[in-house]
Design an enzyme around this catalytic site. Sequence first.
Site, PDB file in Angstrom:
ATOM      1  N   SER A   1       0.727  -1.080  -0.276  1.00 25.02           N
ATOM      2  CA  SER A   1      -0.087   0.519   0.583  1.00 25.02           C
ATOM      3  C   SER A   1       0.880   1.252   0.143  1.00 25.02           C
ATOM      4  O   SER A   1       2.177   1.584  -1.193  1.00 25.02           O
ATOM      5  CB  SER A   1      -0.840  -0.201   1.113  1.00 25.02           C
ATOM      6  OG  SER A   1      -1.810   0.556   0.849  1.00 25.02           O
TER       7      SER A   1
ATOM      8  N   ASP B   1      -9.569  -6.001  -3.689  1.00 35.38           N
ATOM      9  CA  ASP B   1      -9.497  -5.067  -2.599  1.00 35.38           C
ATOM     10  C   ASP B   1     -10.021  -3.786  -2.780  1.00 35.38           C
ATOM     11  O   ASP B   1     -11.117  -3.239  -3.936  1.00 35.38           O
ATOM     12  CB  ASP B   1      -8.381  -4.731  -3.792  1.00 35.38           C
ATOM     13  CG  ASP B   1      -7.266  -3.189  -2.251  1.00 35.38           C
ATOM     14  OD1 ASP B   1      -7.989  -3.012  -1.952  1.00 35.38           O
ATOM     15  OD2 ASP B   1      -6.180  -2.748  -2.971  1.00 35.38           O
TER      16      ASP B   1
ATOM     17  N   HIS C   1      -7.529  -5.868   0.006  1.00 37.20           N
ATOM     18  CA  HIS C   1      -6.216  -4.996   0.542  1.00 37.20           C
ATOM     19  C   HIS C   1      -4.106  -6.035   0.924  1.00 37.20           C
ATOM     20  O   HIS C   1      -3.971  -5.369   0.630  1.00 37.20           O
ATOM     21  CB  HIS C   1      -6.536  -4.285   0.782  1.00 37.20           C
ATOM     22  CG  HIS C   1      -5.204  -3.132   0.804  1.00 37.20           C
ATOM     23  ND1 HIS C   1      -5.186  -2.498  -0.309  1.00 37.20           N
ATOM     24  CD2 HIS C   1      -4.736  -2.327   1.603  1.00 37.20           C
ATOM     25  CE1 HIS C   1      -4.181  -1.771  -0.500  1.00 37.20           C
ATOM     26  NE2 HIS C   1      -3.834  -1.392   0.723  1.00 37.20           N
TER      27      HIS C   1
END
Length: 319
Positions: A99, A233, A260
């Site tokens: 991320s 996600d 995610h």
Amino acid sequence: METLGEVQYLTVHGYRRAFRISGSGPALLLLHGLGCDSSTWVDVIPALSKQFTVIAPDLLGHGESDKPNADYSLGGYANGMRDLLTVLGIDKVTVVGHSFGGGVAMQFAYQFPDRTERVILVSTGGLGKEVTPLIRFLTVPGSGAVLAAATFKPWRPVVAGALRTLAKSPLSATRDLDEVARIYETLGDPAQRTAVQRVTSHVLNWRGQFVTMTDRSYLARLMPVLVVWGRQDMVIPSAHADMAPTHEMSDVHVFEDSGHFPHKDHPKDFVRIVTKFIADNEPAHYHRGKWRALLRRGDQFELESVPTGAEAAAQPAIS
């Protein structure tokens, strides 16, 4: 019992840096996402440590690291990782970023190509504009006061508990809410709340991400790049994987049944994919001539035409 690497501490530039380190062999630097910490990797650290030296820090402003009024830009984080590795006596790494940590990983590779062997991006930021409204909200004026009220101690356990309960439902939209609950709890700390908002302001606004690597993605031709994503996600669209660098040393793997956090949803498969990618791709070797030529001419340049050895050394640095 397999070790996860006990949390250790070093002071660099006057700030305490928390990190886990375990295993031996080639170095892997694991960088967590926004609002998380090194514990996001606990499901994969033991297996990775069997073949690699794994370093998983708490980024500044997160976890058990200090949360000062300091530089929370991508460049600042990349510098911090370089300095931490230097203190630890580690010269080169395969950098793995999840991320926001993926953005730091890309920045690290861009700033320090001589210290980067490979790049592995997990549900990464920095490949497109779209991102969940919950993160975009953090950049809106007054959001700090709203967060302070929303994470007020009396109802914090109730909200976190409700999120964890929802995470157990079979709906794909709720599968990551256990991690959201952990992040929500950390935002009860005013220092971390401020740090997280500072981080977001450097890379996005209420419209979405404005800092991406797309203008420099051609530089990834010089090193192996693996992209891992979860099809479900809800934070950053898996479609961004299509914008990842593509060349003979790159690969993309999308887990169909994952959100995610694919490294948490499928830890064994994640370790297998990462290990195979590293085994199949020799580490990048920084070549100043190739780097200079690629910067000068962009993605139109043919790397094979770059002179090496004595020829490259004999060429002027600027023409």
